[in-house]
Motif scaffolding. Sequence first.
Motif, PDB file in Angstrom:
ATOM      1  N   MET A  59       1.037  -1.160  -0.076  1.00  0.00           N
ATOM      2  CA  MET A  59       0.095  -0.511   0.534  1.00  0.00           C
ATOM      3  C   MET A  59       0.260   0.746  -0.179  1.00  0.00           C
ATOM      4  O   MET A  59       0.586   1.898   0.859  1.00  0.00           O
ATOM      5  N   PRO A  60       1.304   1.447  -1.143  1.00  0.00           N
ATOM      6  CA  PRO A  60       2.213   2.974  -1.076  1.00  0.00           C
ATOM      7  C   PRO A  60       1.462   3.730  -0.504  1.00  0.00           C
ATOM      8  O   PRO A  60       2.349   4.871  -0.254  1.00  0.00           O
ATOM      9  N   GLU A  61       0.020   4.534  -0.672  1.00  0.00           N
ATOM     10  CA  GLU A  61       0.383   5.656  -0.363  1.00  0.00           C
ATOM     11  C   GLU A  61      -0.428   5.828   1.406  1.00  0.00           C
ATOM     12  O   GLU A  61      -0.796   6.670   2.103  1.00  0.00           O
ATOM     13  N   ARG A  62      -0.441   4.381   2.380  1.00  0.00           N
ATOM     14  CA  ARG A  62       0.161   4.033   2.914  1.00  0.00           C
ATOM     15  C   ARG A  62       1.824   3.441   3.922  1.00  0.00           C
ATOM     16  O   ARG A  62       1.761   2.376   4.592  1.00  0.00           O
ATOM     17  N   ARG A  63       2.436   4.380   3.804  1.00  0.00           N
ATOM     18  CA  ARG A  63       3.918   3.947   3.390  1.00  0.00           C
ATOM     19  C   ARG A  63       4.715   4.073   4.986  1.00  0.00           C
ATOM     20  O   ARG A  63       5.390   3.640   5.070  1.00  0.00           O
ATOM     21  N   PHE A  64       3.771   5.033   5.891  1.00  0.00           N
ATOM     22  CA  PHE A  64       3.978   4.842   7.181  1.00  0.00           C
ATOM     23  C   PHE A  64       3.164   4.059   8.035  1.00  0.00           C
ATOM     24  O   PHE A  64       3.222   3.830   9.334  1.00  0.00           O
ATOM     25  N   GLN A  65       2.195   2.917   7.237  1.00  0.00           N
ATOM     26  CA  GLN A  65       1.338   2.297   8.379  1.00  0.00           C
ATOM     27  C   GLN A  65       2.811   1.310   9.174  1.00  0.00           C
ATOM     28  O   GLN A  65       3.711   1.373   9.216  1.00  0.00           O
ATOM     29  N   SER A  66       1.579   1.973  10.778  1.00  0.00           N
ATOM     30  CA  SER A  66       1.963   0.948  11.486  1.00  0.00           C
ATOM     31  C   SER A  66       3.682   1.494  12.426  1.00  0.00           C
ATOM     32  O   SER A  66       4.344   1.699  13.360  1.00  0.00           O
ATOM     33  N   VAL A  67       3.899   3.271  11.589  1.00  0.00           N
ATOM     34  CA  VAL A  67       4.669   3.321  12.431  1.00  0.00           C
ATOM     35  C   VAL A  67       4.505   4.792  13.257  1.00  0.00           C
ATOM     36  O   VAL A  67       3.689   5.772  13.434  1.00  0.00           O
ATOM     37  N   ARG A  68       5.088   4.505  14.477  1.00  0.00           N
ATOM     38  CA  ARG A  68       4.736   5.429  15.842  1.00  0.00           C
ATOM     39  C   ARG A  68       5.643   6.259  15.754  1.00  0.00           C
ATOM     40  O   ARG A  68       6.932   5.923  16.157  1.00  0.00           O
ATOM     41  N   VAL A  69       5.499   7.625  15.849  1.00  0.00           N
ATOM     42  CA  VAL A  69       6.202   8.822  16.143  1.00  0.00           C
ATOM     43  C   VAL A  69       6.264   9.808  17.714  1.00  0.00           C
ATOM     44  O   VAL A  69       4.931   9.658  17.795  1.00  0.00           O
ATOM     45  N   TRP A  70       7.067  10.163  18.162  1.00  0.00           N
ATOM     46  CA  TRP A  70       6.801  10.799  19.029  1.00  0.00           C
ATOM     47  C   TRP A  70       7.168  11.933  19.387  1.00  0.00           C
ATOM     48  O   TRP A  70       8.672  12.277  18.280  1.00  0.00           O
ATOM     49  N   LEU A  71       7.062  13.206  19.251  1.00  0.00           N
ATOM     50  CA  LEU A  71       7.220  14.229  19.088  1.00  0.00           C
ATOM     51  C   LEU A  71       7.515  15.346  20.185  1.00  0.00           C
ATOM     52  O   LEU A  71       6.838  15.483  21.119  1.00  0.00           O
ATOM     53  N   ASN A  72       9.306  15.900  20.317  1.00  0.00           N
ATOM     54  CA  ASN A  72       9.751  16.131  21.276  1.00  0.00           C
ATOM     55  C   ASN A  72       8.215  17.459  21.685  1.00  0.00           C
ATOM     56  O   ASN A  72       8.127  18.323  20.407  1.00  0.00           O
ATOM     57  N   GLY A  73       8.374  18.287  22.376  1.00  0.00           N
ATOM     58  CA  GLY A  73       6.983  19.093  23.528  1.00  0.00           C
ATOM     59  C   GLY A  73       7.429  20.612  22.936  1.00  0.00           C
ATOM     60  O   GLY A  73       6.159  20.962  22.422  1.00  0.00           O
ATOM     61  N   SER A  74       8.555  20.882  22.216  1.00  0.00           N
ATOM     62  CA  SER A  74       8.964  22.437  21.533  1.00  0.00           C
ATOM     63  C   SER A  74       8.360  22.320  20.003  1.00  0.00           C
ATOM     64  O   SER A  74       8.575  22.587  19.995  1.00  0.00           O
ATOM     65  N   VAL A  75       7.731  20.673  19.682  1.00  0.00           N
ATOM     66  CA  VAL A  75       7.775  20.374  17.955  1.00  0.00           C
ATOM     67  C   VAL A  75       6.370  20.691  17.940  1.00  0.00           C
ATOM     68  O   VAL A  75       5.651  19.844  18.402  1.00  0.00           O
ATOM     69  N   ASP A  76       5.610  21.630  17.295  1.00  0.00           N
ATOM     70  CA  ASP A  76       4.519  21.952  16.663  1.00  0.00           C
ATOM     71  C   ASP A  76       4.134  22.268  15.247  1.00  0.00           C
ATOM     72  O   ASP A  76       4.460  23.154  14.922  1.00  0.00           O
ATOM     73  N   ARG A  77       4.051  21.081  14.492  1.00  0.00           N
ATOM     74  CA  ARG A  77       3.581  21.093  13.016  1.00  0.00           C
ATOM     75  C   ARG A  77       2.527  20.490  12.870  1.00  0.00           C
ATOM     76  O   ARG A  77       2.730  19.093  12.598  1.00  0.00           O
ATOM     77  N   ALA A  78       1.002  21.132  12.662  1.00  0.00           N
ATOM     78  CA  ALA A  78      -0.077  20.238  12.803  1.00  0.00           C
ATOM     79  C   ALA A  78      -0.018  19.992  11.033  1.00  0.00           C
ATOM     80  O   ALA A  78      -0.003  19.120  10.597  1.00  0.00           O
ATOM     81  N   ASP A  79       0.785  20.144  10.326  1.00  0.00           N
ATOM     82  CA  ASP A  79       0.534  20.296   9.059  1.00  0.00           C
ATOM     83  C   ASP A  79       1.413  18.595   8.604  1.00  0.00           C
ATOM     84  O   ASP A  79       1.184  18.157   8.009  1.00  0.00           O
ATOM     85  N   LEU A  80       2.046  18.265   9.670  1.00  0.00           N
ATOM     86  CA  LEU A  80       3.346  17.525   8.939  1.00  0.00           C
ATOM     87  C   LEU A  80       2.615  16.376   9.856  1.00  0.00           C
ATOM     88  O   LEU A  80       2.860  15.743   9.457  1.00  0.00           O
ATOM     89  N   ILE A  81       2.258  16.485  11.327  1.00  0.00           N
ATOM     90  CA  ILE A  81       1.448  15.459  11.403  1.00  0.00           C
ATOM     91  C   ILE A  81       0.046  15.101  10.900  1.00  0.00           C
ATOM     92  O   ILE A  81      -0.214  13.483  10.812  1.00  0.00           O
ATOM     93  N   LYS A  82      -0.506  15.931  10.268  1.00  0.00           N
ATOM     94  CA  LYS A  82      -1.527  15.482   9.261  1.00  0.00           C
ATOM     95  C   LYS A  82      -0.744  14.665   8.022  1.00  0.00           C
ATOM     96  O   LYS A  82      -1.355  13.723   7.549  1.00  0.00           O
ATOM     97  N   GLU A  83       0.323  15.884   7.940  1.00  0.00           N
ATOM     98  CA  GLU A  83       0.302  14.294   6.329  1.00  0.00           C
ATOM     99  C   GLU A  83       1.069  13.213   6.620  1.00  0.00           C
ATOM    100  O   GLU A  83       0.303  12.253   6.128  1.00  0.00           O
ATOM    101  N   PHE A  84       1.026  12.990   7.355  1.00  0.00           N
ATOM    102  CA  PHE A  84       2.266  11.949   8.337  1.00  0.00           C
ATOM    103  C   PHE A  84       0.993  10.797   8.878  1.00  0.00           C
ATOM    104  O   PHE A  84       1.048   9.577   8.360  1.00  0.00           O
TER     105      PHE A  84
END
Length: 263
Positions: A59-84
């Motif tokens: 499923m190339p359109e789901r290339r990050f399937q099952s990958v869990r990311v944690w963002l450090n408290g100072s990271v705030d990028r809603a656009d990147l989170i949505k795309e991911f």
Amino acid sequence: MTNLLLSLATTPERAMRLVALALDLHGPDNKDVMQVQVCAEGVITFSELELPGSNHELMPERRFQSVRVWLNGSVDRADLIKEFCLQGGKIASSAEAAHLLVADPQELATVEKLWPRKLVISLAEFEARLIVDSLRPIRVSTGAPGALPKALRGIWNQLRSGSVMQIIDGLNAFSDLAAVDGRTAEIILKEVGVNADTGTLILGNRFQRANEAANPHLLYALLGLLSRSQKDSRGALLRQAVRKLKQAVPPCLSSRDSPPCRS
């Protein structure tokens, strides 16, 4: 397409962090999901390594399937989170539950020290390498290139002048801007990419107009921008991805006897 986590193991330290992650996920005795060999020269080979996102080719359109990311408290990028998340990724509730940690550059070393068994990358690499993908342009345009921010317009006028001396002045101005506002500076590289198969530069319409031969002065300017891009920036990642380059030398640099270029 390479597995997302495996593609980040670009240094021996990151490779060992990846091994630690796999061991934590599956246990040290589970040989069905991981086999590691180390040759006499110290080269690590993964003959089998099951990681989150391994089934992305189905499923190339789901290339990050099952990958869990944690963002450090100072990271705030809603656009990147949505795309991911649209591509199958998940945001972990804690660093312990994540496969990949993302931190601001200033806090990168601290997060790496706190979590020695996790892959840790900067926010810039998360944006450029994972979401944007350094091997393709951010924006592909078939028409005229988009307008630049005010801070870049004077720089671009110098870079496209056809004068090597003015190009160098423009590159110096770009370096100054990148040091204080890297995100704005990198907009000039929006349409630049690297062909994943050949490793050659995709110039985009700003540095090569449609149906025109590549301009050696613009290529000279582009390579200067890539060489002066800040660490972990899009420009730096593009520079690292280039494997093949063919460039004509600007006329005024092709001979020692040529007179200096003048604007």
